[in-house]
Design a protein around this motif. Structure first.
Motif, PDB file in Angstrom:
ATOM      1  N   LEU A  80      84.239  63.461  19.014  1.00 60.20           N
ATOM      2  CA  LEU A  80      83.788  62.724  17.837  1.00 60.20           C
ATOM      3  C   LEU A  80      84.991  62.642  16.908  1.00 60.20           C
ATOM      4  O   LEU A  80      85.490  63.678  16.443  1.00 60.20           O
ATOM      5  N   ILE A  81      85.452  61.432  16.655  1.00 65.31           N
ATOM      6  CA  ILE A  81      86.656  61.256  15.853  1.00 65.31           C
ATOM      7  C   ILE A  81      86.311  60.447  14.615  1.00 65.31           C
ATOM      8  O   ILE A  81      85.708  59.380  14.703  1.00 65.31           O
ATOM      9  N   PHE A  82      86.706  60.981  13.477  1.00 63.91           N
ATOM     10  CA  PHE A  82      86.425  60.346  12.202  1.00 63.91           C
ATOM     11  C   PHE A  82      87.736  59.948  11.546  1.00 63.91           C
ATOM     12  O   PHE A  82      88.644  60.767  11.411  1.00 63.91           O
ATOM     13  N   ALA A  86      92.549  63.518   2.621  1.00 59.69           N
ATOM     14  CA  ALA A  86      91.599  63.578   3.732  1.00 59.69           C
ATOM     15  C   ALA A  86      91.671  64.874   4.526  1.00 59.69           C
ATOM     16  O   ALA A  86      90.688  65.265   5.154  1.00 59.69           O
ATOM     17  N   TYR A  87      92.787  65.548   4.498  1.00 54.53           N
ATOM     18  CA  TYR A  87      92.987  66.736   5.332  1.00 54.53           C
ATOM     19  C   TYR A  87      91.927  67.813   5.107  1.00 54.53           C
ATOM     20  O   TYR A  87      91.534  68.498   6.033  1.00 54.53           O
ATOM     21  N   HIS A  99      92.827  61.581  10.962  1.00 51.54           N
ATOM     22  CA  HIS A  99      91.820  61.528  12.008  1.00 51.54           C
ATOM     23  C   HIS A  99      91.358  62.966  12.187  1.00 51.54           C
ATOM     24  O   HIS A  99      92.177  63.871  12.367  1.00 51.54           O
ATOM     25  N   VAL A 100      90.057  63.172  12.109  1.00 59.17           N
ATOM     26  CA  VAL A 100      89.462  64.489  12.282  1.00 59.17           C
ATOM     27  C   VAL A 100      88.645  64.433  13.565  1.00 59.17           C
ATOM     28  O   VAL A 100      87.820  63.544  13.743  1.00 59.17           O
ATOM     29  N   ASN A 108      81.665  71.370   3.618  1.00 59.55           N
ATOM     30  CA  ASN A 108      81.074  72.525   4.308  1.00 59.55           C
ATOM     31  C   ASN A 108      80.810  72.250   5.783  1.00 59.55           C
ATOM     32  O   ASN A 108      79.787  72.677   6.331  1.00 59.55           O
ATOM     33  N   LEU A 109      81.712  71.531   6.431  1.00 56.27           N
ATOM     34  CA  LEU A 109      81.600  71.244   7.861  1.00 56.27           C
ATOM     35  C   LEU A 109      82.388  72.282   8.654  1.00 56.27           C
ATOM     36  O   LEU A 109      83.295  72.923   8.123  1.00 56.27           O
ATOM     37  N   PRO A 110      82.076  72.421   9.942  1.00 54.60           N
ATOM     38  CA  PRO A 110      82.856  73.358  10.766  1.00 54.60           C
ATOM     39  C   PRO A 110      84.313  72.902  10.870  1.00 54.60           C
ATOM     40  O   PRO A 110      84.626  71.724  10.685  1.00 54.60           O
ATOM     41  N   THR A 111      85.173  73.834  11.205  1.00 55.26           N
ATOM     42  CA  THR A 111      86.589  73.509  11.396  1.00 55.26           C
ATOM     43  C   THR A 111      86.717  72.552  12.581  1.00 55.26           C
ATOM     44  O   THR A 111      86.181  72.818  13.652  1.00 55.26           O
ATOM     45  N   PRO A 112      87.418  71.433  12.403  1.00 51.14           N
ATOM     46  CA  PRO A 112      87.580  70.472  13.496  1.00 51.14           C
ATOM     47  C   PRO A 112      88.409  71.047  14.647  1.00 51.14           C
ATOM     48  O   PRO A 112      89.167  72.008  14.467  1.00 51.14           O
ATOM     49  N   THR A 113      88.290  70.416  15.798  1.00 46.53           N
ATOM     50  CA  THR A 113      89.114  70.780  16.947  1.00 46.53           C
ATOM     51  C   THR A 113      90.574  70.483  16.645  1.00 46.53           C
ATOM     52  O   THR A 113      91.458  71.270  16.951  1.00 46.53           O
ATOM     53  N   TRP A 114      90.815  69.307  16.075  1.00 45.39           N
ATOM     54  CA  TRP A 114      92.162  68.966  15.604  1.00 45.39           C
ATOM     55  C   TRP A 114      92.095  67.961  14.477  1.00 45.39           C
ATOM     56  O   TRP A 114      91.104  67.273  14.307  1.00 45.39           O
ATOM     57  N   ILE A 115      93.171  67.960  13.707  1.00 41.87           N
ATOM     58  CA  ILE A 115      93.333  67.001  12.619  1.00 41.87           C
ATOM     59  C   ILE A 115      94.711  66.382  12.773  1.00 41.87           C
ATOM     60  O   ILE A 115      95.698  67.094  12.982  1.00 41.87           O
TER      61      ILE A 115
END
Length: 135
Positions: free
Chosen positions: A54-56, A63-64, A88-89, A71-78
């Motif tokens: 899922l890429i936002f 944006a970082y 891109h998150v 309060n979202l979980p830590t992304p896989t990568w940014i």
């Protein structure tokens, strides 16, 4: 930091064998081998009938940390654009979600959406993002 090379390798391995790729929005879409597709500015990251990533695309100067503020979980990568701060998150799903039947029935019923291929809009990410993974 040891996880980044492993993640990149896994991410590359998970790409479709011949992903869609493009020079940018509104330009012609190509189907190329992974080796060649990663050289294009936009590349397909999910398979046609499944979603694993899922890429936002967050177009804001700060944006970082939007995921943290929400309060979202830590992304896989940014991946952060150094010029304007946009990001891109990406969240990787543990189990890919199959969309095949849903997508076909949904888009076939929407006859006004024929150009560009709307069924592939969820697939693309800027390939340059792969080189600038920050997290």
């Amino acid at each position: 930091m040891e996880q980044i090379p492993e993640f990149r390798s896994n991410f590359y391995q998970d790409l479709p064998k011949k992903p869609y790729c493009s020079y940018g929005k509104g330009t012609k879409t190509y189907i190329r081998s992974k080796k060649h597709a990663i050289q294009y500015p936009l590349i397909q990251v999910n398979h046609v009938h499944t979603v694993q990533y899922l890429i936002f695309d967050i177009d804001a100067p700060d944006a970082y940390l939007h995921f943290f503020d929400a309060n979202l979980p830590t992304p896989t990568w940014i991946a952060k654009n150094k010029k304007n701060g946009h990001c891109h998150v990406c969240y990787e799903l543990k189990t890919p979600v199959y969309l095949g039947l849903f997508k076909v029935s949904m888009w076939d019923s929407m006859t006004s959406f024929r150009e560009p291929l709307p069924t592939h809009t969820h697939l693309y990410v800027k390939s340059t993002s792969l080189a600038y993974i920050l997290y």
